[in-house]
Design an enzyme around this catalytic site. Sequence first.
Site, PDB file in Angstrom:
ATOM      1  N   LYS A  83       0.848  -1.192   0.000  1.00  0.00           N
ATOM      2  CA  LYS A  83       0.000   0.000   0.000  1.00  0.00           C
ATOM      3  C   LYS A  83       0.882   1.239   0.000  1.00  0.00           C
ATOM      4  O   LYS A  83       2.005   1.194   0.506  1.00  0.00           O
ATOM      5  CB  LYS A  83      -0.869   0.010   1.275  1.00  0.00           C
ATOM      6  CG  LYS A  83      -2.063   0.916   1.214  1.00  0.00           C
ATOM      7  CD  LYS A  83      -3.204   0.280   0.471  1.00  0.00           C
ATOM      8  CE  LYS A  83      -4.363   1.221   0.270  1.00  0.00           C
ATOM      9  NZ  LYS A  83      -5.482   0.572  -0.412  1.00  0.00           N
ATOM     10  N   GLY A 180     -26.677   0.910   1.306  1.00  0.00           N
ATOM     11  CA  GLY A 180     -25.843   1.623   0.333  1.00  0.00           C
ATOM     12  C   GLY A 180     -26.137   1.158  -1.074  1.00  0.00           C
ATOM     13  O   GLY A 180     -25.956  -0.011  -1.400  1.00  0.00           O
ATOM     14  N   GLY A 182     -24.712   2.622  -3.836  1.00  0.00           N
ATOM     15  CA  GLY A 182     -23.729   3.374  -4.615  1.00  0.00           C
ATOM     16  C   GLY A 182     -23.174   2.479  -5.704  1.00  0.00           C
ATOM     17  O   GLY A 182     -23.906   1.679  -6.312  1.00  0.00           O
TER      18      GLY A 182
HETATM   19  P1  NAD Z   1     -19.999   4.217  -3.056  1.00  0.00           P
HETATM   20  O1  NAD Z   1     -19.543   5.425  -2.334  1.00  0.00           O
HETATM   21  O2  NAD Z   1     -20.248   4.302  -4.499  1.00  0.00           O
HETATM   22  O3  NAD Z   1     -21.336   3.664  -2.378  1.00  0.00           O
HETATM   23  C1  NAD Z   1     -21.581   3.670  -1.021  1.00  0.00           C
HETATM   24  C2  NAD Z   1     -22.986   4.233  -0.825  1.00  0.00           C
HETATM   25  O4  NAD Z   1     -23.339   4.102   0.544  1.00  0.00           O
HETATM   26  C3  NAD Z   1     -23.106   5.706  -1.182  1.00  0.00           C
HETATM   27  O5  NAD Z   1     -24.098   5.848  -2.174  1.00  0.00           O
HETATM   28  C4  NAD Z   1     -23.488   6.379   0.131  1.00  0.00           C
HETATM   29  O6  NAD Z   1     -24.411   7.438  -0.046  1.00  0.00           O
HETATM   30  C5  NAD Z   1     -24.114   5.233   0.890  1.00  0.00           C
HETATM   31  N1  NAD Z   1     -24.044   5.371   2.353  1.00  0.00           N
HETATM   32  C6  NAD Z   1     -23.032   5.831   3.106  1.00  0.00           C
HETATM   33  N2  NAD Z   1     -23.356   5.779   4.405  1.00  0.00           N
HETATM   34  C7  NAD Z   1     -24.602   5.285   4.476  1.00  0.00           C
HETATM   35  C8  NAD Z   1     -25.486   4.992   5.543  1.00  0.00           C
HETATM   36  N3  NAD Z   1     -25.152   5.207   6.816  1.00  0.00           N
HETATM   37  N4  NAD Z   1     -26.690   4.473   5.242  1.00  0.00           N
HETATM   38  C9  NAD Z   1     -27.047   4.258   3.970  1.00  0.00           C
HETATM   39  N5  NAD Z   1     -26.243   4.510   2.911  1.00  0.00           N
HETATM   40  C10 NAD Z   1     -25.045   5.021   3.169  1.00  0.00           C
HETATM   41  O7  NAD Z   1     -18.922   3.085  -2.706  1.00  0.00           O
HETATM   42  P2  NAD Z   1     -18.756   1.620  -3.354  1.00  0.00           P
HETATM   43  O8  NAD Z   1     -17.726   1.696  -4.418  1.00  0.00           O
HETATM   44  O9  NAD Z   1     -20.088   1.013  -3.619  1.00  0.00           O
HETATM   45  O10 NAD Z   1     -18.075   0.897  -2.133  1.00  0.00           O
HETATM   46  C11 NAD Z   1     -18.808   0.467  -1.019  1.00  0.00           C
HETATM   47  C12 NAD Z   1     -17.886  -0.330  -0.127  1.00  0.00           C
HETATM   48  O11 NAD Z   1     -17.320  -1.406  -0.880  1.00  0.00           O
HETATM   49  C13 NAD Z   1     -16.676   0.466   0.403  1.00  0.00           C
HETATM   50  O12 NAD Z   1     -16.369   0.016   1.685  1.00  0.00           O
HETATM   51  C14 NAD Z   1     -15.573   0.081  -0.558  1.00  0.00           C
HETATM   52  O13 NAD Z   1     -14.296   0.193   0.045  1.00  0.00           O
HETATM   53  C15 NAD Z   1     -15.916  -1.364  -0.814  1.00  0.00           C
HETATM   54  N6  NAD Z   1     -15.342  -1.890  -2.064  1.00  0.00           N
HETATM   55  C16 NAD Z   1     -15.669  -1.346  -3.262  1.00  0.00           C
HETATM   56  C17 NAD Z   1     -15.111  -1.840  -4.422  1.00  0.00           C
HETATM   57  C18 NAD Z   1     -15.482  -1.316  -5.760  1.00  0.00           C
HETATM   58  O14 NAD Z   1     -15.131  -1.955  -6.762  1.00  0.00           O
HETATM   59  N7  NAD Z   1     -16.176  -0.213  -5.860  1.00  0.00           N
HETATM   60  C19 NAD Z   1     -14.185  -2.908  -4.353  1.00  0.00           C
HETATM   61  C20 NAD Z   1     -13.875  -3.451  -3.111  1.00  0.00           C
HETATM   62  C21 NAD Z   1     -14.460  -2.919  -1.967  1.00  0.00           C
END
Ligand code: NAD
Length: 359
Positions: A83, A180, A182
């Site tokens: 990292k 979530g 997202g």
């Molecule tokens: P993102 O930010 O696109 O989505 C997360 C969503 O959660 C957002 O829309 C946000 O508004 C919502 N949110 C935050 N707090 C909340 C709450 N208290 N209640 C309800 N909704 C809430 O992020 P993502 O890319 O979907 O990632 C989500 C998780 O997955 C993170 O922990 C990230 O590290 C992990 N992750 C993502 C990927 C990837 O490919 N995107 C890969 C590995 C791990």
Amino acid sequence: MGELQVFEYMREHQYEQVVYFYDKPTGLKGITVIHNTTLGPALGGTRIWDYATEEEALVDCLRLARGMTYKSAAAGLNLGGGKTVLIGDAGQLKSEAYFRALGRFVQSLNGRYITAEDVNTSTRDMSYVAMETDHVVGLEGKSGNPSPITALGVFNAVKAGLQHKFGSPEVENHTFAVQGAGQTGYYLIGYLLEAGARKVYFTEINPRHIERMQQEHPEVEFVKPEDIFGLEVDVLSPCALGGALNDRTIPQIKAPVVCGSANNVLLDEERDGKALKDRGIVFCPDFVANAGGIINVYHELHGYVRERVVAETGKIYDRMLEILAIADAQGISSQEAAKVFAKQRIEAVRQLHSTYIPR
Ligand code: NAD
């Protein structure tokens, strides 16, 4: 934590290398940690954060690098864990020269470490890094947005959780609550609906994401953020932030299976992993479930073929079943079992490498 004894910490957790680097003209100031390269080069993203102290930056980097070792090992990849953290205010620091300076430091490690984007760094930033080094992945026009693949991996992990709990991986007849919607939660909900999920609930705090879901899938029912944990569903899927499962939320959970994308979803790995186990909840460890993202970028190193990535992501199903079985057999939490699983693979390959074979 008292003052960190770095070598003692490295000895205890078997780190290989900690590198500090500094470039005065661009203000680049960072740390790269290489935890373990038994399986291959250490891969892990570059995060920019305005840490309060240098020690805080180091501790974060050490912890994240170690997490990457387990994640890649458990994903069956020939990658180690590493990292980079860059210290300072991303908004003020970012420039072409800044990222090219980073690229030169990455290059100086000669392929022992491969970087990618992370918090506060983007594919565009990585394109500057790539001007100075080949040891960078997650580039524009290569593997693309990892989120649909990450969500597909989580979907496979959910099916493993169902198989373990109910003896069948079918998602029909089951109900789901997704925290979530997202990048990953949105795609996961799509896969669940496609597979015939009986009912899906979701929660969100971003109005745009709520609206998108309501327009595209009006059958998916919105609940208030504080209500998601206590829903009477079969699977709870935390896809928002880390630390969502803790001593406040775990007692509310009624779902027998918990499986989502959120990294470091247990606030306290040991305490909360055990709390889920004691409550008889099947918890699919996040770093195994969400490995689709790293599987996706890994394939950039070997000529990216989407079908191969999808096939590799499908293996998360068997891997998760194996980990859940280890947890049951050894009477340990699934989080602990996932580490046992990862360490076993590293040890097995370490022994394989103990003889010299020219190629
Ligand atoms: P993102 O930010 O696109 O989505 C997360 C969503 O959660 C957002 O829309 C946000 O508004 C919502 N949110 C935050 N707090 C909340 C709450 N208290 N209640 C309800 N909704 C809430 O992020 P993502 O890319 O979907 O990632 C989500 C998780 O997955 C993170 O922990 C990230 O590290 C992990 N992750 C993502 C990927 C990837 O490919 N995107 C890969 C590995 C791990």
